[in-house]
Design a protein around this motif. Sequence first.
Motif, PDB file in Angstrom:
ATOM      1  N   MET A   3      53.680  55.144  41.547  1.00 10.38           N
ATOM      2  CA  MET A   3      52.874  54.027  41.999  1.00 10.38           C
ATOM      3  C   MET A   3      51.293  54.175  41.866  1.00 10.38           C
ATOM      4  O   MET A   3      50.809  55.088  42.176  1.00 10.38           O
ATOM      5  CB  MET A   3      53.064  53.496  43.426  1.00 10.38           C
ATOM      6  CG  MET A   3      54.588  53.420  43.733  1.00 10.38           C
ATOM      7  SD  MET A   3      55.335  52.007  42.482  1.00 10.38           S
ATOM      8  CE  MET A   3      57.139  52.193  42.949  1.00 10.38           C
ATOM      9  N   HIS A   5      47.929  52.232  42.854  1.00  4.64           N
ATOM     10  CA  HIS A   5      47.499  51.285  43.479  1.00  4.64           C
ATOM     11  C   HIS A   5      46.028  50.833  43.194  1.00  4.64           C
ATOM     12  O   HIS A   5      45.069  51.741  42.960  1.00  4.64           O
ATOM     13  CB  HIS A   5      47.301  51.457  45.158  1.00  4.64           C
ATOM     14  CG  HIS A   5      48.803  51.840  45.598  1.00  4.64           C
ATOM     15  ND1 HIS A   5      49.701  50.533  45.732  1.00  4.64           N
ATOM     16  CD2 HIS A   5      49.659  52.925  45.766  1.00  4.64           C
ATOM     17  CE1 HIS A   5      51.084  51.227  45.968  1.00  4.64           C
ATOM     18  NE2 HIS A   5      50.960  52.560  46.080  1.00  4.64           N
ATOM     19  N   ALA A   6      45.971  49.458  42.971  1.00  5.08           N
ATOM     20  CA  ALA A   6      44.313  49.016  42.458  1.00  5.08           C
ATOM     21  C   ALA A   6      43.331  49.417  43.341  1.00  5.08           C
ATOM     22  O   ALA A   6      42.127  49.585  42.931  1.00  5.08           O
ATOM     23  CB  ALA A   6      44.632  47.492  42.323  1.00  5.08           C
ATOM     24  N   GLU A   8      42.678  52.113  44.745  1.00  8.37           N
ATOM     25  CA  GLU A   8      42.364  53.459  44.446  1.00  8.37           C
ATOM     26  C   GLU A   8      41.552  53.507  42.969  1.00  8.37           C
ATOM     27  O   GLU A   8      41.075  54.938  42.755  1.00  8.37           O
ATOM     28  CB  GLU A   8      43.733  54.419  44.433  1.00  8.37           C
ATOM     29  CG  GLU A   8      44.275  54.520  45.607  1.00  8.37           C
ATOM     30  CD  GLU A   8      45.625  55.236  45.488  1.00  8.37           C
ATOM     31  OE1 GLU A   8      45.970  55.602  44.427  1.00  8.37           O
ATOM     32  OE2 GLU A   8      46.320  55.318  46.757  1.00  8.37           O
ATOM     33  N   ARG A   9      41.447  52.441  42.247  1.00 12.69           N
ATOM     34  CA  ARG A   9      40.398  52.540  40.861  1.00 12.69           C
ATOM     35  C   ARG A   9      39.245  52.375  41.113  1.00 12.69           C
ATOM     36  O   ARG A   9      38.676  51.607  41.902  1.00 12.69           O
ATOM     37  CB  ARG A   9      41.025  51.650  40.071  1.00 12.69           C
ATOM     38  CG  ARG A   9      42.539  51.533  39.733  1.00 12.69           C
ATOM     39  CD  ARG A   9      43.080  50.376  38.878  1.00 12.69           C
ATOM     40  NE  ARG A   9      44.523  50.640  38.802  1.00 12.69           N
ATOM     41  CZ  ARG A   9      45.251  49.585  38.813  1.00 12.69           C
ATOM     42  NH1 ARG A   9      44.624  48.106  38.816  1.00 12.69           N
ATOM     43  NH2 ARG A   9      46.592  49.764  39.099  1.00 12.69           N
ATOM     44  N   LEU A 154      54.123  46.472  45.904  1.00 14.40           N
ATOM     45  CA  LEU A 154      53.210  46.435  45.062  1.00 14.40           C
ATOM     46  C   LEU A 154      52.402  44.868  45.090  1.00 14.40           C
ATOM     47  O   LEU A 154      52.921  43.916  45.286  1.00 14.40           O
ATOM     48  CB  LEU A 154      53.370  46.447  43.515  1.00 14.40           C
ATOM     49  CG  LEU A 154      54.448  47.920  43.202  1.00 14.40           C
ATOM     50  CD1 LEU A 154      54.450  47.551  41.539  1.00 14.40           C
ATOM     51  CD2 LEU A 154      53.158  48.952  43.443  1.00 14.40           C
ATOM     52  N   ASN A 155      50.934  45.203  45.334  1.00 15.64           N
ATOM     53  CA  ASN A 155      50.180  44.247  45.439  1.00 15.64           C
ATOM     54  C   ASN A 155      49.700  43.692  43.929  1.00 15.64           C
ATOM     55  O   ASN A 155      49.938  44.371  43.050  1.00 15.64           O
ATOM     56  CB  ASN A 155      48.914  44.312  46.320  1.00 15.64           C
ATOM     57  CG  ASN A 155      49.373  44.603  47.876  1.00 15.64           C
ATOM     58  OD1 ASN A 155      50.368  43.565  48.235  1.00 15.64           O
ATOM     59  ND2 ASN A 155      48.957  45.620  48.388  1.00 15.64           N
ATOM     60  N   GLU A 157      48.136  43.423  40.723  1.00 11.73           N
ATOM     61  CA  GLU A 157      47.142  44.592  40.076  1.00 11.73           C
ATOM     62  C   GLU A 157      47.675  46.128  40.464  1.00 11.73           C
ATOM     63  O   GLU A 157      47.194  46.935  39.588  1.00 11.73           O
ATOM     64  CB  GLU A 157      45.890  44.459  39.823  1.00 11.73           C
ATOM     65  CG  GLU A 157      45.289  43.234  39.188  1.00 11.73           C
ATOM     66  CD  GLU A 157      43.890  42.907  39.076  1.00 11.73           C
ATOM     67  OE1 GLU A 157      43.180  44.047  39.294  1.00 11.73           O
ATOM     68  OE2 GLU A 157      43.475  42.016  38.390  1.00 11.73           O
ATOM     69  N   ASP A 158      48.576  46.260  41.360  1.00  7.32           N
ATOM     70  CA  ASP A 158      49.351  47.551  41.271  1.00  7.32           C
ATOM     71  C   ASP A 158      50.094  47.737  40.205  1.00  7.32           C
ATOM     72  O   ASP A 158      50.536  46.823  39.625  1.00  7.32           O
ATOM     73  CB  ASP A 158      49.888  47.579  42.949  1.00  7.32           C
ATOM     74  CG  ASP A 158      48.785  47.838  44.205  1.00  7.32           C
ATOM     75  OD1 ASP A 158      47.818  47.853  43.915  1.00  7.32           O
ATOM     76  OD2 ASP A 158      49.746  47.665  45.147  1.00  7.32           O
TER      77      ASP A 158
END
Length: 193
Positions: A3, A5-6, A8-9, A154-155, A157-158
Amino acid sequence: MRMLHAIERASAPWKNGGGVTQDVMIWPSGASLDSFDWRISIADILTDGPFSIFPGISRVLTVIQGDGLRLAIGGAEPVELDSASPPLAFSGEAVCHATLTKGRLRDLNVMARRGAYSVSVRRLHVIGETVIRCDAETTLAVALDPLTCGGERLNCEDAALAASGENLRVAASTARVVVAEISPSFNTNRGHA
């Protein structure tokens, strides 16, 4: 399966400085904007202007939020895109100018080194449970609405990343997903994500 996750970007300027982007995944890991084999990113288009030039790269753009993008690519008749349009493939070295007709938007970009990797991008509408078969070397499913994948939430954009032979089991009462599939065009012996 992994996964991504958005939250973390990190955000970074476009190659030409005209906007902001976030890398979802880049291969090989740590590659620069001039040395990647393939790259998946999400960009904000805030104003009219040119896209960055990527020589030797094939691009696929999918509008994921907002409406009203007019792209003039390489002198051709402009193409109108919105959040329901199919993904649009074009050459990374083509001169491309964006005009926003209804305000800012976000897009998903899939880029791959031409001749080394092939790319397929599609929209998927999930109602209930769906299994995404992962036949490509790398498959990335980006959630545009909240859903579960392999039992994990998943939210928006994840993303879920899977290798060939894995399946992504996604579920939601209703959700939009963009699926990007990337495979070597020939034996590159560079490994995979």
